[in-house]
Structure formats: C-alpha cells, structure tokens
Design a protein around this motif. Structure first.
Motif, PDB file in Angstrom:
ATOM      1  N   ARG A 119     -11.306  -9.415  -5.137  1.00  0.00           N
ATOM      2  CA  ARG A 119     -11.180  -8.678  -6.395  1.00  0.00           C
ATOM      3  C   ARG A 119     -11.826  -9.454  -7.542  1.00  0.00           C
ATOM      4  O   ARG A 119     -12.345  -8.866  -8.479  1.00  0.00           O
ATOM      5  N   LEU A 162     -12.108  -0.399 -12.694  1.00  0.00           N
ATOM      6  CA  LEU A 162     -11.994   0.886 -11.996  1.00  0.00           C
ATOM      7  C   LEU A 162     -11.954   2.050 -12.986  1.00  0.00           C
ATOM      8  O   LEU A 162     -12.659   3.051 -12.810  1.00  0.00           O
ATOM      9  N   ARG A 165     -15.394   2.618 -14.641  1.00  0.00           N
ATOM     10  CA  ARG A 165     -16.385   3.187 -13.722  1.00  0.00           C
ATOM     11  C   ARG A 165     -16.145   4.670 -13.484  1.00  0.00           C
ATOM     12  O   ARG A 165     -17.060   5.404 -13.099  1.00  0.00           O
ATOM     13  N   HIS A 166     -14.914   5.129 -13.724  1.00  0.00           N
ATOM     14  CA  HIS A 166     -14.581   6.545 -13.535  1.00  0.00           C
ATOM     15  C   HIS A 166     -14.125   7.158 -14.858  1.00  0.00           C
ATOM     16  O   HIS A 166     -13.248   8.031 -14.880  1.00  0.00           O
ATOM     17  N   GLU A 175      -5.181   6.004  -5.937  1.00  0.00           N
ATOM     18  CA  GLU A 175      -6.544   5.489  -6.119  1.00  0.00           C
ATOM     19  C   GLU A 175      -6.519   4.117  -6.786  1.00  0.00           C
ATOM     20  O   GLU A 175      -7.241   3.196  -6.391  1.00  0.00           O
ATOM     21  N   ILE A 176      -5.681   3.995  -7.811  1.00  0.00           N
ATOM     22  CA  ILE A 176      -5.581   2.713  -8.515  1.00  0.00           C
ATOM     23  C   ILE A 176      -5.006   1.651  -7.587  1.00  0.00           C
ATOM     24  O   ILE A 176      -5.453   0.500  -7.570  1.00  0.00           O
ATOM     25  N   THR A 179      -7.355  -0.281  -5.414  1.00  0.00           N
ATOM     26  CA  THR A 179      -8.027  -1.392  -6.084  1.00  0.00           C
ATOM     27  C   THR A 179      -7.105  -2.603  -6.184  1.00  0.00           C
ATOM     28  O   THR A 179      -7.546  -3.747  -6.096  1.00  0.00           O
TER      29      THR A 179
END
Length: 235
Positions: A119, A162, A165-166, A175-176, A179
């Motif tokens: 990460r 993240l 980027r979105h 989704e989070i 990461t």
C-alpha cells in the motif's frame, strides 16, 4: 520498498524469533523491549515499518502509537494479546495500519507486512494534483493542506488515493475495504468509517458541508472536490 523493521515487544524470545524469521524474507530487523527504547529507535533507525505490541511495561502500545503519530506516518502493525475488537478499534483510531492477535503464525505476520508495504508503494498516479487548498503528491505519497503536510498515515493516504482516482463516483465500503485489505473483516465497517473520519479531520473537512469527502448515505463515500489549475505550495 523499505525493508527495515522495528519490533517493539517486551517478549525478548519473540523478538529473537522474529529477527531470525524475518531476515529470511529480506528484512533488516531491529528490536526494542520497552516503550522508551522503541520511541528512541523510531527516531534513530527510521524504520519502514513498526510492529508494536499493545501490552508493554510502563506505557501501553496505544500511547506509543499516539506518540509515533505525532511526528511520523511510518506504517504500524499492532499485536494484540486478546484479539479484542475494542483494542483493535482503539489502535486504528490512533493511526495503526493493521493488527494481528497473539499467538500468531509468523507467515501470517509476513503476509500482513507485505500487504501494508504494498500500500505504501501503490498509487494511481505519479504526479501532483491540486484541489483548492489540498495538494496531493502521489509520487512521495504526501498530502498538503495550504502548503502544510497533512501527516496522513499509510492507510489514510491509500483511502484518499482511491477516492481521488474515482472522483465523482460513490464508493461503497466493500470497495474501500479492498484498498484497506489486511484488516480483519469482523469490524471492517468501523475500519472504513474510522479512516474516513481521521482523513476528514486532517483535511479540515466538515461532514455536514464537505469540500472533499461526501458521505453517500446507504452506500459509502465520494470525493467531490474539483481539480484546480494552480499548484499549492509544498516542500
């Protein structure tokens, strides 16, 4: 990737075991058996990752974590003897990146370490982008507010990366969480919410009137700031 690791644990036998085991994976390992020694070595060794036991004599690992976070964003994996969810949440609130209950399999610790260090390396861009007072240097993995370092932890920067980027698209907690993987799923909702709360605090973002991170009720979070042309000053 920085392969220097500092283990802060009062179990000298465990420290010696981890030194031998982690060296086989290419890590250079230092150890400290109490909080004072550990804090001193954080400054002198400047490790790429800290493994920190919660139960230390004289000063808890929580307090050590808090003190480290006053001056460093080094990734921290906390070791918890009981595996108590409350202990884990407290550690995350103080800025820990992951945790592992004792007793543990050394290979699982290595997997957690590698995930955290990945990460640190991963980013969706190699350039600097600005959003008003917020400036993000993706190459150095730093965020600045009005030219001042926001002192984000590894996990906080990964979450911000993240979201940016979105930008404009709501991201749900699953989704989070992908990461922020490495954290046990038993309290993952808390992990995401704690991370977003800390991130907002460091960005000076009011959840009721968000400039950067908006809560999408029933879903998750969304980055809403527009990119600006001028670059905020950063070191």
């Amino acid at each position: 990737m920085d392969q220097t690791v500092l283990v802060i644990d009062d179990d000298d036998k465990l420290n010696r075991l981890l030194k031998r085991f982690l060296r086989d994976y290419g890590f250079e390992v230092y150890a400290a058996i109490d909080a004072d020694e550990g804090l001193k070595k954080v400054r002198t060794v400047q490790p790429g990752l800290v493994i920190l036991d919660v139960m230390l004599p004289g000063m808890t690992g929580f307090e050590v974590c808090r003190r480290i976070r006053e001056s460093s964003a080094v990734p921290i994996i906390m070791l918890t003897a009981r595996g108590d969810v409350t202990d884990k949440v407290v550690g995350l609130e103080l800025g820990a990146d992951d945790y592992l209950p004792k007793p543990f399999e050394p290979r699982e610790l290595v997997a957690r370490m590698q995930a955290v260090l990945r990460r640190v390396q991963h980013t969706g861009s190699d350039r600097r982008r600005c959003f008003g007072e917020l400036s993000i240097d993706f190459h150095r993995r730093l965020a600045f507010m009005d030219g001042r370092d926001a002192a984000l932890t590894t996990t906080e920067f990964a979450a911000l990366d993240l979201l940016v980027r979105h930008a404009g698209r709501p991201l749900d907690r699953d989704e989070i969480m992908q990461t922020l993987r490495g954290i046990d799923s038993e309290c993952f909702n808390r992990v995401v919410d704690i991370t977003m709360s800390r991130l907002r605090q460091k960005l000076g973002d009011d959840p009721k009137h968000p400039q950067y991170i908006k809560t999408v009720w029933g879903t998750g979070y969304m980055f809403v700031a527009r990119e600006s042309d001028d670059e905020a000053a950063s070191p």
